[in-house]
Scaffold this motif. Structure first.
Motif, PDB file in Angstrom:
ATOM      1  N   HIS A 189      48.554 -61.682 -81.366  1.00 39.13           N
ATOM      2  CA  HIS A 189      47.821 -60.496 -82.465  1.00 39.13           C
ATOM      3  C   HIS A 189      46.960 -59.953 -82.170  1.00 39.13           C
ATOM      4  O   HIS A 189      46.017 -59.408 -82.313  1.00 39.13           O
ATOM      5  CB  HIS A 189      47.278 -61.298 -83.744  1.00 39.13           C
ATOM      6  CG  HIS A 189      48.625 -61.862 -84.571  1.00 39.13           C
ATOM      7  ND1 HIS A 189      49.934 -61.930 -84.862  1.00 39.13           N
ATOM      8  CD2 HIS A 189      49.040 -63.564 -84.526  1.00 39.13           C
ATOM      9  CE1 HIS A 189      50.635 -62.227 -84.883  1.00 39.13           C
ATOM     10  NE2 HIS A 189      50.368 -63.609 -85.252  1.00 39.13           N
ATOM     11  N   TYR A 190      46.446 -59.477 -80.500  1.00 40.12           N
ATOM     12  CA  TYR A 190      45.557 -59.367 -80.099  1.00 40.12           C
ATOM     13  C   TYR A 190      46.353 -57.065 -80.305  1.00 40.12           C
ATOM     14  O   TYR A 190      47.225 -57.180 -80.939  1.00 40.12           O
ATOM     15  CB  TYR A 190      45.744 -58.803 -78.343  1.00 40.12           C
ATOM     16  CG  TYR A 190      44.686 -58.204 -77.593  1.00 40.12           C
ATOM     17  CD1 TYR A 190      43.830 -59.002 -77.795  1.00 40.12           C
ATOM     18  CD2 TYR A 190      45.361 -57.109 -77.047  1.00 40.12           C
ATOM     19  CE1 TYR A 190      42.919 -57.739 -76.699  1.00 40.12           C
ATOM     20  CE2 TYR A 190      44.497 -56.352 -76.220  1.00 40.12           C
ATOM     21  CZ  TYR A 190      43.147 -56.336 -75.725  1.00 40.12           C
ATOM     22  OH  TYR A 190      42.347 -56.122 -75.010  1.00 40.12           O
ATOM     23  N   GLU A 191      44.541 -56.685 -80.834  1.00 39.71           N
ATOM     24  CA  GLU A 191      44.569 -55.498 -81.053  1.00 39.71           C
ATOM     25  C   GLU A 191      44.138 -54.674 -79.791  1.00 39.71           C
ATOM     26  O   GLU A 191      42.461 -54.377 -79.676  1.00 39.71           O
ATOM     27  CB  GLU A 191      43.338 -55.319 -82.829  1.00 39.71           C
ATOM     28  CG  GLU A 191      44.178 -55.981 -83.428  1.00 39.71           C
ATOM     29  CD  GLU A 191      43.756 -55.283 -85.070  1.00 39.71           C
ATOM     30  OE1 GLU A 191      42.717 -54.971 -84.934  1.00 39.71           O
ATOM     31  OE2 GLU A 191      43.577 -56.586 -86.212  1.00 39.71           O
ATOM     32  N   ALA A 192      44.707 -54.049 -79.744  1.00 39.60           N
ATOM     33  CA  ALA A 192      44.014 -52.971 -78.310  1.00 39.60           C
ATOM     34  C   ALA A 192      43.357 -51.833 -78.247  1.00 39.60           C
ATOM     35  O   ALA A 192      44.475 -51.048 -79.532  1.00 39.60           O
ATOM     36  CB  ALA A 192      45.303 -52.796 -77.194  1.00 39.60           C
ATOM     37  N   VAL A 193      42.988 -50.647 -77.892  1.00 35.62           N
ATOM     38  CA  VAL A 193      42.819 -48.941 -78.330  1.00 35.62           C
ATOM     39  C   VAL A 193      42.852 -48.963 -76.355  1.00 35.62           C
ATOM     40  O   VAL A 193      42.736 -49.710 -76.051  1.00 35.62           O
ATOM     41  CB  VAL A 193      41.181 -49.157 -78.352  1.00 35.62           C
ATOM     42  CG1 VAL A 193      41.043 -47.609 -78.771  1.00 35.62           C
ATOM     43  CG2 VAL A 193      40.922 -49.853 -80.054  1.00 35.62           C
ATOM     44  N   VAL A 194      43.829 -47.760 -76.963  1.00 39.78           N
ATOM     45  CA  VAL A 194      44.845 -46.849 -75.691  1.00 39.78           C
ATOM     46  C   VAL A 194      44.528 -45.934 -76.019  1.00 39.78           C
ATOM     47  O   VAL A 194      44.059 -45.345 -76.834  1.00 39.78           O
ATOM     48  CB  VAL A 194      46.494 -47.821 -75.649  1.00 39.78           C
ATOM     49  CG1 VAL A 194      46.729 -46.641 -74.466  1.00 39.78           C
ATOM     50  CG2 VAL A 194      46.601 -49.138 -75.232  1.00 39.78           C
ATOM     51  N   ARG A 195      44.078 -45.122 -74.738  1.00 43.10           N
ATOM     52  CA  ARG A 195      43.730 -43.916 -74.868  1.00 43.10           C
ATOM     53  C   ARG A 195      45.197 -42.697 -74.062  1.00 43.10           C
ATOM     54  O   ARG A 195      45.596 -43.083 -73.159  1.00 43.10           O
ATOM     55  CB  ARG A 195      42.037 -43.642 -74.009  1.00 43.10           C
ATOM     56  CG  ARG A 195      41.297 -44.228 -73.659  1.00 43.10           C
ATOM     57  CD  ARG A 195      40.045 -44.354 -72.629  1.00 43.10           C
ATOM     58  NE  ARG A 195      40.829 -45.057 -72.028  1.00 43.10           N
ATOM     59  CZ  ARG A 195      39.505 -45.838 -71.011  1.00 43.10           C
ATOM     60  NH1 ARG A 195      38.494 -44.581 -70.777  1.00 43.10           N
ATOM     61  NH2 ARG A 195      40.192 -46.223 -69.780  1.00 43.10           N
TER      62      ARG A 195
END
Length: 346
Positions: free
Chosen positions: A181-187
């Motif tokens: 349930h990792y929450e990643a921020v991707v550009r």
């Protein structure tokens, strides 16, 4: 040195930086899903960053060792064990005849890369060792590893390890790892068909948390979230497409195209993941979440250059520190920015 495949794992393939220059003929690049982990594992051994390694997905193989040499792991923590003793997610280590390398279960992330000093002794196909599974091309006989396969090092002798502590100031970003349930921020960069969406839907794209669905493989990840509405036309005249492109089909669920992406497509592409962040998807699993953040071309280029500069700096330092006595060493991460620190271990 040879590696004997006692158990192949869930999906273990040979991958490098990919097969370049053949998309015009309909052949995807393939290559590592997380190129930063691939390049880090190779750099620890003194290999060129794009040297072919084993891409290990979720459940790793069991490998028996013949001869002596050096190996390195980077990427996800899949519970690696050398003769039953735990290894770090990012670590280089010496092996000898009779050793057994195995993996227990995924603890953090999805894909790990196992590099060997000097690379693997395998034929290239169109300039690359990468495995393209759908085309049965490259790698080890164009397929995933099976029980009984034998992989051989291209190096004639083991590599020496560096000795000593990491000097102050030598640090950089390690590949971001996922956890359940990792929450990643991707550009991303908007486009090339962001004009097919109105401002409200573009805002929805950036404001939403998107969940990786079960429709996720080396070709692409379908995401679950709010429905993105097209202005009018829901398809375009098929044009060229690259890994990182985010297609939005008529149903409105985005698809992030990855290493084995097709070479052309007819769905509007709302945005494109920058190269420096594309490997994040290589570590995401179904159920993990991702949010997109807009960036600029200059920032995207600088992020890639920063990673390449770090690898160069690390390679130079390791080369200077090499001694005649093999040593084990680890790369550890700490803090919100995952700063790299390196230390010798007994």
């Amino acid at each position: 040195m040879k590696l004997y495949v006692e158990e192949p794992g869930m999906l273990t393939t040979v991958q490098d930086r990919g097969r370049r220059g053949y998309r015009a003929y309909g052949l995807p690049a393939a290559g590592a899903m997380d190129y930063r982990s691939l390049s880090l594992a190779n750099t620890l051994l003194g290999n060129p960053p794009g040297t072919a390694a084993l891409e290990i997905t979720l459940l790793g193989p069991t490998l028996s060792i013949s001869g002596s040499g050096t190996l390195a792991l980077a990427g996800a923590d899949l519970g690696a064990r050398l003769n039953g003793w735990p290894l770090a997610a990012v670590e280089a280590f010496a092996v000898k005849a009779g050793d057994i390398l195995s993996f227990t279960a995924p603890l953090n992330g999805c894909r790990s890369y196992l590099a060997i000093a000097g690379g693997f002794k395998l034929p290239q196909v169109l300039g690359s060792h990468s495995t393209y599974l759908r085309g049965a091309t490259g790698g080890y006989q164009g397929r995933a590893l099976r029980q009984g396969d034998i992989l051989e090092s291209a190096a004639s002798s083991p590599t020496s390890f560096w000795q000593g502590a990491l000097p102050a100031g030598l640090s950089g970003l390690t590949p971001p790892l996922a956890s359940p349930h990792y929450e990643a921020v991707v550009r991303v960069l908007l486009g090339p068909q962001d004009d097919y969406f109105d401002s409200a839907n573009i805002a929805l794209f950036f404001e939403s948390n998107w969940q990786v669905t079960l429709e996720a493989d080396r070709m692409g990840y379908r995401l679950k979230g709010p429905v993105l509405q097209h202005k009018a036309k829901r398809e375009i005249v098929s044009d060229g497409i690259l890994p990182g492109a985010i297609q939005v089909p008529p149903a409105g669920a985005p698809i992030v195209l990855l290493a084995d992406a097709q070479t052309c497509g007819g769905y509007p592409k709302i945005a494109t993941v920058i190269t420096a962040d594309l490997g994040i998807f290589g570590q995401l699993m179904p159920g993990d979440s991702v949010q997109f953040a807009a960036t600029t071309f200059a920032t995207a280029a600088a992020a890639t250059q920063a990673w390449e500069s770090f690898l160069t700096e690390l390679a130079i330092w390791l080369q200077r520190q090499q001694g005649s006595t093999p040593k084990r060493y680890r790369v550890r991460t700490a803090g919100g920015e995952h700063l790299v620190s390196i230390q010798t271990i007994s």
